[in-house]
Design a protein around this motif. Structure first.
Motif, PDB file in Angstrom:
ATOM      1  N   LYS A  53     -11.816  -5.636  -7.470  1.00 48.45           N
ATOM      2  CA  LYS A  53     -12.132  -5.120  -6.133  1.00 48.45           C
ATOM      3  C   LYS A  53     -11.274  -5.764  -5.034  1.00 48.45           C
ATOM      4  CE  LYS A  53     -16.935  -4.334  -7.600  1.00 48.45           C
ATOM      5  NZ  LYS A  53     -16.750  -2.924  -7.913  1.00 48.45           N
ATOM      6  N   ARG A  54      -9.968  -5.836  -5.304  1.00 47.96           N
ATOM      7  CA  ARG A  54      -9.023  -6.369  -4.315  1.00 47.96           C
ATOM      8  C   ARG A  54      -8.551  -5.210  -3.441  1.00 47.96           C
ATOM      9  NH1 ARG A  54      -6.634  -9.144  -9.138  1.00 47.96           N
ATOM     10  NH2 ARG A  54      -7.617 -11.191  -9.273  1.00 47.96           N
ATOM     11  N   LYS A  55      -9.252  -4.993  -2.351  1.00 44.47           N
ATOM     12  CA  LYS A  55      -9.020  -3.813  -1.523  1.00 44.47           C
ATOM     13  C   LYS A  55      -7.622  -3.782  -0.921  1.00 44.47           C
ATOM     14  CE  LYS A  55     -13.942  -3.414  -0.341  1.00 44.47           C
ATOM     15  NZ  LYS A  55     -14.932  -3.338   0.747  1.00 44.47           N
ATOM     16  N   ASN A  56      -7.184  -4.900  -0.375  1.00 40.13           N
ATOM     17  CA  ASN A  56      -5.863  -4.926   0.258  1.00 40.13           C
ATOM     18  C   ASN A  56      -4.745  -4.694  -0.748  1.00 40.13           C
ATOM     19  OD1 ASN A  56      -6.895  -5.373   2.816  1.00 40.13           O
ATOM     20  ND2 ASN A  56      -6.764  -7.603   2.652  1.00 40.13           N
ATOM     21  N   GLN A  57      -4.898  -5.250  -1.946  1.00 42.34           N
ATOM     22  CA  GLN A  57      -3.873  -5.054  -2.962  1.00 42.34           C
ATOM     23  C   GLN A  57      -3.802  -3.592  -3.386  1.00 42.34           C
ATOM     24  OE1 GLN A  57      -4.326  -7.495  -6.443  1.00 42.34           O
ATOM     25  NE2 GLN A  57      -2.342  -6.953  -7.280  1.00 42.34           N
ATOM     26  N   MET A  58      -4.951  -2.947  -3.557  1.00 47.70           N
ATOM     27  CA  MET A  58      -4.960  -1.514  -3.892  1.00 47.70           C
ATOM     28  C   MET A  58      -4.235  -0.719  -2.805  1.00 47.70           C
ATOM     29  SD  MET A  58      -8.706  -0.576  -5.446  1.00 47.70           S
ATOM     30  CE  MET A  58      -9.754  -1.926  -4.957  1.00 47.70           C
ATOM     31  N   ARG A  59      -4.578  -1.008  -1.560  1.00 51.13           N
ATOM     32  CA  ARG A  59      -3.995  -0.280  -0.429  1.00 51.13           C
ATOM     33  C   ARG A  59      -2.484  -0.474  -0.370  1.00 51.13           C
ATOM     34  NH1 ARG A  59      -2.976  -0.915   5.068  1.00 51.13           N
ATOM     35  NH2 ARG A  59      -3.690   0.817   6.398  1.00 51.13           N
ATOM     36  N   ASN A  60      -2.032  -1.708  -0.618  1.00 47.80           N
ATOM     37  CA  ASN A  60      -0.605  -1.999  -0.514  1.00 47.80           C
ATOM     38  C   ASN A  60       0.216  -1.385  -1.639  1.00 47.80           C
ATOM     39  OD1 ASN A  60      -0.992  -3.497   1.822  1.00 47.80           O
ATOM     40  ND2 ASN A  60      -1.223  -5.438   0.722  1.00 47.80           N
ATOM     41  N   LEU A  61      -0.428  -1.070  -2.747  1.00 51.27           N
ATOM     42  CA  LEU A  61       0.296  -0.453  -3.862  1.00 51.27           C
ATOM     43  C   LEU A  61       0.486   1.051  -3.672  1.00 51.27           C
ATOM     44  CD1 LEU A  61      -1.343  -2.345  -6.872  1.00 51.27           C
ATOM     45  CD2 LEU A  61       1.042  -2.498  -6.154  1.00 51.27           C
ATOM     46  N   LEU A  62      -0.195   1.630  -2.692  1.00 47.71           N
ATOM     47  CA  LEU A  62      -0.112   3.070  -2.448  1.00 47.71           C
ATOM     48  C   LEU A  62       0.958   3.405  -1.426  1.00 47.71           C
ATOM     49  CD1 LEU A  62      -3.931   3.906  -2.252  1.00 47.71           C
ATOM     50  CD2 LEU A  62      -2.390   4.382  -4.166  1.00 47.71           C
ATOM     51  N   SER A  63       1.539   4.584  -1.573  1.00 46.07           N
ATOM     52  CA  SER A  63       2.533   5.070  -0.619  1.00 46.07           C
ATOM     53  C   SER A  63       1.925   5.206   0.783  1.00 46.07           C
ATOM     54  CB  SER A  63       3.056   6.434  -1.067  1.00 46.07           C
ATOM     55  OG  SER A  63       3.861   7.022  -0.072  1.00 46.07           O
ATOM     56  N   GLU A  64       2.748   4.985   1.793  1.00 47.84           N
ATOM     57  CA  GLU A  64       2.307   5.135   3.177  1.00 47.84           C
ATOM     58  C   GLU A  64       2.582   6.536   3.722  1.00 47.84           C
ATOM     59  OE1 GLU A  64       3.810   2.019   5.637  1.00 47.84           O
ATOM     60  OE2 GLU A  64       3.478   0.458   4.130  1.00 47.84           O
ATOM     61  N   HIS A  65       3.103   7.434   2.892  1.00 50.50           N
ATOM     62  CA  HIS A  65       3.485   8.763   3.338  1.00 50.50           C
ATOM     63  C   HIS A  65       2.380   9.788   3.073  1.00 50.50           C
ATOM     64  CE1 HIS A  65       7.556   7.485   4.250  1.00 50.50           C
ATOM     65  NE2 HIS A  65       7.609   6.897   3.071  1.00 50.50           N
ATOM     66  N   GLN A  66       2.478  10.913   3.759  1.00 54.29           N
ATOM     67  CA  GLN A  66       1.463  11.953   3.637  1.00 54.29           C
ATOM     68  C   GLN A  66       1.512  12.683   2.301  1.00 54.29           C
ATOM     69  OE1 GLN A  66      -1.176  12.722   5.613  1.00 54.29           O
ATOM     70  NE2 GLN A  66      -0.566  10.793   6.598  1.00 54.29           N
ATOM     71  N   HIS A  67       2.594  12.476   1.537  1.00 52.19           N
ATOM     72  CA  HIS A  67       2.646  13.143   0.226  1.00 52.19           C
ATOM     73  C   HIS A  67       1.831  12.388  -0.829  1.00 52.19           C
ATOM     74  CE1 HIS A  67       6.573  10.691   0.165  1.00 52.19           C
ATOM     75  NE2 HIS A  67       5.722  10.033  -0.606  1.00 52.19           N
ATOM     76  N   LEU A  68       1.176  11.295  -0.464  1.00 53.97           N
ATOM     77  CA  LEU A  68       0.291  10.571  -1.388  1.00 53.97           C
ATOM     78  C   LEU A  68      -0.849  11.482  -1.845  1.00 53.97           C
ATOM     79  CD1 LEU A  68      -0.839   7.978  -2.743  1.00 53.97           C
ATOM     80  CD2 LEU A  68      -1.952   7.468  -0.547  1.00 53.97           C
ATOM     81  N   ARG A  69      -1.128  11.494  -3.144  1.00 57.52           N
ATOM     82  CA  ARG A  69      -2.201  12.304  -3.699  1.00 57.52           C
ATOM     83  C   ARG A  69      -3.078  11.441  -4.606  1.00 57.52           C
ATOM     84  NH1 ARG A  69      -0.437  14.841  -0.265  1.00 57.52           N
ATOM     85  NH2 ARG A  69       0.198  17.033  -0.199  1.00 57.52           N
ATOM     86  N   PHE A  70      -4.385  11.732  -4.583  1.00 58.58           N
ATOM     87  CA  PHE A  70      -5.363  11.011  -5.403  1.00 58.58           C
ATOM     88  C   PHE A  70      -6.248  12.029  -6.088  1.00 58.58           C
ATOM     89  CE2 PHE A  70      -9.342   8.952  -6.357  1.00 58.58           C
ATOM     90  CZ  PHE A  70      -9.026   7.633  -6.668  1.00 58.58           C
TER      91      PHE A  70
END
Length: 319
Positions: free
Chosen positions: A22-39
């Motif tokens: 549950k490392r929230k900041n690490q999860m967030r930092n591993l994700l793209s900062e662009h709008q093309h990010l998909r989950f």
């Protein structure tokens, strides 16, 4: 050119580890900062895009129960230029459901953003057999896989590992001084000591090789930890003055029930042969996966030629 990627495999495992702890900041930092990010998730409505994914990712995974057991069952990653992808599967047991095992699949697609790999698409699922979903057995792909593997040893599989070789320096001289009987007794004690250290580090003692050993570890940090412990125990031993050299390399291997094969094994052996007395030498792949930390510092970077391998190869001494 598409090629296996140990770097993306390491990033993927950091992603899974961040979820588990549950490392929230690490999860967030591993994700793209662009709008093309998909989950994409398992739920019917779990298809999200853009900044909302980064901002909500910590809370999304934060409600997951604590893990009682977590075991990686499959992992691979590839890269091609500025893009890459990984596929991982895990068996997970949650603390609130100790009698049930969930088989989870994760697909991650990566893009290089300012020189850093970022996840641009994540797809996770809890697999349900097709017959439960459609009422029909769909065996076409499974049958092709079985046919393609005919002649392939049933107990043979591919995997990712760090391979470590240890070797006693000047063993012939020591054996001559001690005599066969005493030397054989000392070798049995030595191998038993190394096996205990290796297994304590979650490694597998694969085999002894005359006066040396070969072992395998799921993660490079485990191999480095074991290597340093082995040198320390050997130096502090009240037995004969044995000096070791150790070599470690990381990558995809082929494993049978009792042995490992492939270029990773051969390269690890070549690296060990280049180490001096009391040294731990590691490949550049292993060093990059572990990184420079307070726990692991590397010096004496050398470009070398390795028998059976083309070109120059960087090796590093672990302090």
């Amino acid at each position: 050119m598409t090629r296996p990627s140990t770097e993306l495999l390491a990033v993927s495992r950091r992603w899974i580890d961040a979820i588990q702890h549950k490392r929230k900041n690490q999860m967030r930092n591993l994700l793209s900062e662009h709008q093309h990010l998909r989950f994409v998730g398992t739920g019917e409505d779990e298809l999200w895009a853009g900044e909302a994914v980064r901002e909500g990712i910590g809370e999304f995974f934060g409600v997951i129960p604590q893990f009682l057991k977590h075991e990686e069952t499959f992992a691979e990653a590839f890269e091609n230029g500025d893009s890459g992808w990984a596929c991982l599967t895990h068996d997970i047991v949650f603390a609130d459901q100790p009698d049930r095992t969930f088989h989870v699949r994760n697909t991650l697609i990566f893009a290089l953003e300012e020189g850093v790999w970022k996840i641009v698409l994540r797809h996770g699922s809890l697999p349900i057999p097709n017959i439960d979903f459609t009422g029909i057995e769909q065996n076409a792909i499974a049958d092709l896989v079985v046919a393609a593997r005919k002649g392939f040893s049933l107990d043979q599989r591919d995997g990712f590992a760090s391979i470590m070789f240890t070797d006693i320096v000047n063993s012939s001289r020591l054996a001559s001084l001690m005599g066969d009987r005493l030397w054989s007794t000392e070798m049995a004690r030595h191998f038993a000591s190394l096996r205990e250290i290796i297994e304590d580090a979650d490694g597998q003692f694969v085999k002894s090789l005359g006066d040396g050993t070969m072992s395998s570890f799921p993660e490079p940090a485990q191999a480095l930890h074991a290597a340093r412990a082995i040198l320390q125990v050997t130096e502090q031993s009240d037995g004969p003055a044995i000096a070791l050299r150790i070599g470690i390399h990381t990558g995809n291997i082929v494993q049978t029930s009792d042995d490992f094969f492939g270029s990773v094994v051969n390269k690890a052996a070549r690296i060990a042969a280049l180490a001096a007395s009391g040294e731990i030498q590691v490949s550049d792949t292993t060093r990059r996966m572990v990184g420079e930390t307070q726990d692991y510092r590397f010096t004496k970077t050398t470009s070398v030629q390795l028998q059976g391998f083309e070109g120059e190869h960087l090796i590093h001494r672990l302090d």
